[in-house]
Design a protein around this motif. Structure first.
Motif, PDB file in Angstrom:
ATOM      1  N   SER A 109       0.955  -1.273  -0.026  1.00 11.52           N
ATOM      2  CA  SER A 109       0.185   0.124   0.007  1.00 11.52           C
ATOM      3  C   SER A 109       0.681   1.252   0.007  1.00 11.52           C
ATOM      4  O   SER A 109       1.913   1.505   0.557  1.00 11.52           O
ATOM      5  CB  SER A 109      -0.961   0.012   1.194  1.00 11.52           C
ATOM      6  N   ARG A 149      -0.199  11.139   7.947  1.00 11.27           N
ATOM      7  CA  ARG A 149      -1.267  10.267   7.473  1.00 11.27           C
ATOM      8  C   ARG A 149      -2.042   9.364   8.488  1.00 11.27           C
ATOM      9  O   ARG A 149      -3.497   9.470   8.485  1.00 11.27           O
ATOM     10  CB  ARG A 149      -0.227   8.791   7.074  1.00 11.27           C
ATOM     11  N   MET A 150      -1.392   9.531   9.937  1.00  6.59           N
ATOM     12  CA  MET A 150      -2.341   9.006  11.053  1.00  6.59           C
ATOM     13  C   MET A 150      -3.426  10.097  11.408  1.00  6.59           C
ATOM     14  O   MET A 150      -4.585   9.734  11.692  1.00  6.59           O
ATOM     15  CB  MET A 150      -1.347   8.879  12.303  1.00  6.59           C
ATOM     16  N   ARG A 152      -4.556  12.060   9.287  1.00  4.83           N
ATOM     17  CA  ARG A 152      -5.811  12.080   8.330  1.00  4.83           C
ATOM     18  C   ARG A 152      -6.709  11.145   8.527  1.00  4.83           C
ATOM     19  O   ARG A 152      -7.787  11.120   8.091  1.00  4.83           O
ATOM     20  CB  ARG A 152      -5.062  12.020   6.848  1.00  4.83           C
ATOM     21  N   GLU A 153      -6.182   9.826   9.009  1.00  3.98           N
ATOM     22  CA  GLU A 153      -7.236   8.707   9.071  1.00  3.98           C
ATOM     23  C   GLU A 153      -8.023   8.801  10.458  1.00  3.98           C
ATOM     24  O   GLU A 153      -9.017   8.285  10.274  1.00  3.98           O
ATOM     25  CB  GLU A 153      -6.207   7.529   9.257  1.00  3.98           C
ATOM     26  N   ASP A 154      -7.572   9.579  11.197  1.00  3.92           N
ATOM     27  CA  ASP A 154      -8.248   9.971  12.477  1.00  3.92           C
ATOM     28  C   ASP A 154      -9.753  10.943  12.291  1.00  3.92           C
ATOM     29  O   ASP A 154     -10.495  10.899  12.880  1.00  3.92           O
ATOM     30  CB  ASP A 154      -7.547  10.716  13.835  1.00  3.92           C
ATOM     31  N   ARG A 155      -9.704  11.762  11.121  1.00  6.92           N
ATOM     32  CA  ARG A 155     -10.646  12.541  10.975  1.00  6.92           C
ATOM     33  C   ARG A 155     -11.785  11.915  10.302  1.00  6.92           C
ATOM     34  O   ARG A 155     -12.229  11.075  10.056  1.00  6.92           O
ATOM     35  CB  ARG A 155     -10.152  13.575   9.588  1.00  6.92           C
TER      36      ARG A 155
END
Length: 155
Positions: A109, A149-150, A152-155
């Protein structure tokens, strides 16, 4: 490789035992008699030549690698970091673009697409303009990319 050597030794032993056991000449269709010792040398030379061709072919394949790929040098791995037994983070360059990818045993990925490419020269251990080595700079960029990235994924 050991299997080839065993096969070659077995063939030499079989040829030698056949030569030793064959005391009686075999008749030809024309009536002439030929002993196995008359053509044993040809058999051994032919076998040696075939084995030599196989070993040279295997060496050439290992030396020069696989066939030319579609990318033709446009795809290269710039760095890799092991983060587990079967997990790696790799910095890959595709043309002019650099990608940070995660590789596991079952998945690949994209973690981050670098906007400014990292210039990796032979100066990995020499300090750059900011006083950091290239490895330290890469580690900080990797940490920043992973945190970004973390978030962005938490949003």
């Amino acid at each position: 490789m050991i299997g080839w050597l065993r096969s070659a030794v077995a063939a030499f032993l079989m040829a030698g035992s056949a030569w030793a056991l064959a005391d009686t000449p075999a008749p030809l269709s024309g009536g002439a008699l030929i002993k196995p010792s008359d053509y044993l040398g040809q058999i051994l030379v032919s076998l040696t030549l075939v084995l030599l061709i196989i070993f040279v072919g295997a060496w050439l394949l290992r030396r020069f690698g696989r066939f030319a790929s579609v990318a033709e040098g446009q795809l290269s791995v710039l760095g890799a970091l092991s983060v587990g037994q079967r997990e790696r983070i790799m910095l890959v360059q595709v043309g002019r673009e650099q990608l940070l990818i995660g590789v596991t045993s079952s998945r690949i990925s994209t973690l981050h697409r670098l906007e400014t490419p990292i210039n990796l020269d032979d100066t990995d251990t020499q300090p750059g303009p900011s006083g950091q080595t290239m490895a330290e700079s890469f580690a900080k960029r990797l940490q920043a990319a992973m945190t970004q990235r973390m978030t962005r994924e938490d949003r």
